[in-house]
Design a protein around this motif. Structure first.
Motif, short mmCIF file in Angstrom:
data_model
loop_
_atom_site.label_atom_id
_atom_site.label_comp_id
_atom_site.label_asym_id
_atom_site.label_seq_id
_atom_site.Cartn_x
_atom_site.Cartn_y
_atom_site.Cartn_z
N ALA A 121 27.49 58.44 -30.48
CA ALA A 121 28.32 58.98 -31.55
C ALA A 121 29.48 59.77 -30.96
O ALA A 121 29.29 60.60 -30.07
CB ALA A 121 27.49 59.89 -32.46
N CYS A 151 27.03 64.81 -31.66
CA CYS A 151 28.23 64.36 -30.96
C CYS A 151 28.46 65.21 -29.71
O CYS A 151 28.53 66.44 -29.80
CB CYS A 151 29.46 64.44 -31.87
SG CYS A 151 29.49 63.20 -33.18
N ALA A 188 33.01 61.98 -32.16
CA ALA A 188 33.81 62.56 -33.23
C ALA A 188 35.29 62.25 -33.00
O ALA A 188 35.75 62.22 -31.85
CB ALA A 188 33.60 64.08 -33.28
N ALA A 195 29.35 54.67 -32.70
CA ALA A 195 29.20 55.25 -34.05
C ALA A 195 30.27 56.33 -34.20
O ALA A 195 30.10 57.46 -33.74
CB ALA A 195 27.80 55.83 -34.22
N TRP A 196 31.40 55.98 -34.81
CA TRP A 196 32.52 56.90 -34.95
C TRP A 196 32.26 57.91 -36.06
O TRP A 196 31.73 57.56 -37.11
CB TRP A 196 33.82 56.13 -35.23
CG TRP A 196 34.15 55.13 -34.17
CD1 TRP A 196 34.04 53.77 -34.24
CD2 TRP A 196 34.64 55.42 -32.85
NE1 TRP A 196 34.42 53.19 -33.07
CE2 TRP A 196 34.80 54.17 -32.19
CE3 TRP A 196 34.95 56.59 -32.17
CZ2 TRP A 196 35.26 54.08 -30.89
CZ3 TRP A 196 35.41 56.49 -30.87
CH2 TRP A 196 35.57 55.25 -30.24
N ARG A 197 32.66 59.17 -35.84
CA ARG A 197 32.49 60.23 -36.81
C ARG A 197 33.85 60.88 -37.10
O ARG A 197 34.25 61.85 -36.46
CB ARG A 197 31.52 61.30 -36.28
CG ARG A 197 30.13 60.79 -35.94
CD ARG A 197 29.31 60.54 -37.21
NE ARG A 197 27.93 60.22 -36.89
CZ ARG A 197 27.46 58.99 -36.76
NH1 ARG A 197 28.30 57.95 -36.92
NH2 ARG A 197 26.20 58.78 -36.48
N PRO A 198 34.63 60.31 -38.05
CA PRO A 198 35.92 60.91 -38.40
C PRO A 198 35.71 62.32 -38.95
O PRO A 198 34.82 62.55 -39.77
CB PRO A 198 36.47 59.97 -39.49
CG PRO A 198 35.70 58.70 -39.34
CD PRO A 198 34.34 59.10 -38.84
N LEU A 199 36.52 63.25 -38.50
CA LEU A 199 36.37 64.65 -38.89
C LEU A 199 37.28 64.99 -40.07
O LEU A 199 38.49 64.75 -40.02
CB LEU A 199 36.70 65.58 -37.72
CG LEU A 199 35.83 65.40 -36.46
CD1 LEU A 199 36.29 66.36 -35.37
CD2 LEU A 199 34.37 65.63 -36.78
N PRO A 233 30.27 67.64 -35.73
CA PRO A 233 29.02 67.24 -36.37
C PRO A 233 27.87 67.20 -35.37
O PRO A 233 28.08 67.07 -34.16
CB PRO A 233 29.34 65.85 -36.92
CG PRO A 233 30.43 65.33 -36.07
CD PRO A 233 31.24 66.53 -35.65
N PHE A 268 38.57 52.69 -34.47
CA PHE A 268 37.51 52.30 -35.39
C PHE A 268 37.19 50.81 -35.35
O PHE A 268 36.15 50.38 -35.85
CB PHE A 268 37.86 52.73 -36.82
CG PHE A 268 38.06 54.22 -36.96
CD1 PHE A 268 37.31 55.11 -36.21
CD2 PHE A 268 39.02 54.73 -37.82
CE1 PHE A 268 37.49 56.47 -36.33
CE2 PHE A 268 39.21 56.10 -37.95
CZ PHE A 268 38.44 56.98 -37.20
#
Length: 432
Positions: free
Chosen positions: A141, A173, A143, A160-164, A170, A154
């Motif tokens: 993951a 990460c 961020a 596993a991308w986590r856009p902030l 989060p 993306f």
């Protein structure tokens, strides 16, 4: 005053814990317990006299070194893009154990072949188990700070991308990607600084994308990790000396191969045994490359037809019967050991392009000549990643791999290319 920073989103977070199977102590310690202790303990129990013989200690020490060096080498290789760890267990540990045996043979030291073989097989079982366990784990993951050009990340589905939505990290990460060229708002600047201070890896999105895809953008020149267009001169010099030393050492052992292949080429079709062509090499210098002839011999064409004649087409009808097999196994490239011995080529590097094609590409792509900043190679990152190319449309894609290799120019990527080249020779991927 609270000790929480913007990186933690109002509460302190610890970095995600390393999984059990990722720990170096688990991998190396488990290998010793699984691949060293059982065979040597059983052998000593069956024949206690072995403990007094030098070959027992020599075999034990050699197995330890082969496993430790294999694990070190493997850890460096799997840091590159597109790596399925389990694919490289066999070639890596086969190489380290083979090197150990070769050193023992040259040093005339007594050793136990059964003990070394048992340790080798058990080491393979152990590391296959480790990396199959790792592959079954969740995706990494990362961020992403949603400012600038980070949206291009993306499309890579291996992460596993986590856009902030806000400057808060989060859970789960340990890496943050951001566009360092973007003028971020003060709260985002503080967030990135706090993350770095908290031990979180903060990377520029472009370097991250290159590392994950094995390619660089070719709309402009791309600097290396030191911010320079020049590769590491120390490694460049060491590699050149090592290349020539190995090539000269192999000339005599390869003589029977030269003779057998030359005879096969001569019996298969009319024409010379060798194919010679002007290629562009290190720093744009032209040189004559040597290969075993794999196509029907004909008088070279002139003018515009020279470009087409210099390309190998899919299912090219000019390829001879024996030539198709030589190309699939890369045996047609063996005479280039002479070019390496003369310092014109390297074992690993961008493939040298035919002079007539290089001139064409340089007219279309202003920075094409930058690929000549290192010596051309017998095998390269573009060849083992993309395969053979035949059209102008493929040239930009090939350049993106060549520039990636130049930007990461080091021992590890060379070793990875060696391993992938062996796989290519066995599978025939990319041959034409």
């Amino acid at each position: 005053m609270s000790d929480a920073g913007p990186c933690s989103g109002g509460e302190r977070r610890t970095r995600p814990r390393t999984s059990f199977w990722q720990r170096g102590t688990v991998q190396l310690g488990g290998a010793v317990l699984f691949a060293i202790v059982p065979p040597f303990t059983i052998a000593a129990a069956i024949e206690p006299l072995l403990l007094r013989l030098p070959l027992f200690a020599v075999s034990l020490f050699s197995s330890l070194i082969a496993i430790a060096f294999g694990r070190w080498l493997f850890r460096g290789l799997v840091g590159f893009p597109g790596i399925r760890a389990s694919y490289y267990v066999l070639p890596v540990f086969s190489s380290t154990f083979a090197a150990a045996v070769a050193i023992l043979f040259m040093a005339r030291l007594d050793y136990s072949r059964p003990l070394l073989l048992a340790s080798f097989v058990l080491a393979l079982i152990w590391f296959y188990t480790v990396y199959f366990k790792l592959q079954r784990g969740p995706r990494m993951a990362i961020a992403v700070v949603p400012n600038g050009a980070t949206d291009s990340l993306f499309a890579i589905d291996s992460i596993a991308w986590r856009p902030l939505a806000a400057p808060a990290l989060p859970a789960g990460c340990a890496t943050v990607a951001a566009d360092f060229d973007h003028d971020h708002a003060p709260e985002w600047e503080r967030f990135l600084a706090e993350c770095a201070l908290g031990g979180i890896t903060v990377v520029h999105y472009r370097q991250l994308r290159e590392s994950l895809t094995g390619r660089v953008q070719v709309d402009r020149l791309s600097e290396n990790v030191f911010g320079s267009l020049l590769p590491d001169p120390t490694y460049l010099g060491i590699k050149s000396v090592a290349d020539r030393f190995v090539a000269i050492a192999l000339l005599l052992p390869l003589a029977p191969v030269f003779a057998l292949v030359a005879l096969a080429v001569r019996l298969d079709s009319r024409g010379p045994v060798f194919f010679r062509q002007q290629r562009v090499g290190y720093r744009g210098e032209s040189f004559q490359v040597w290969k075993f002839r794999t196509m029907t011999h004909r008088v070279p064409v002139a003018g515009e037809g020279m470009r087409i004649d210099a390309m190998t087409l899919p299912d090219d009808p000019r390829i001879t019967r024996i030539g198709r097999h030589l190309r699939r196994l890369r045996i047609d490239e063996v005479p280039q050991v002479l070019n390496i011995a003369l310092g014109q080529m390297s074992w690993i590097g961008p493939r040298p392009e035919a002079a007539v094609l290089a001139e064409w590409y340089e007219a279309e792509i202003p920075f094409y000549r930058y690929r000549h900043i290192v010596r051309p190679g017998l095998s390269g990152w573009a060849q083992v990643t993309q395969g053979h190319v035949t059209s102008v449309q493929d040239v930009l894609a090939k350049l993106s791999y060549d520039f990636f290799y130049i930007s990461r120019f080091n021992f590890w990527i060379d070793m990875l290319i060696v391993v992938r080249t062996i796989k290519t020779m066995l599978t025939g991927h990319g041959s034409r």
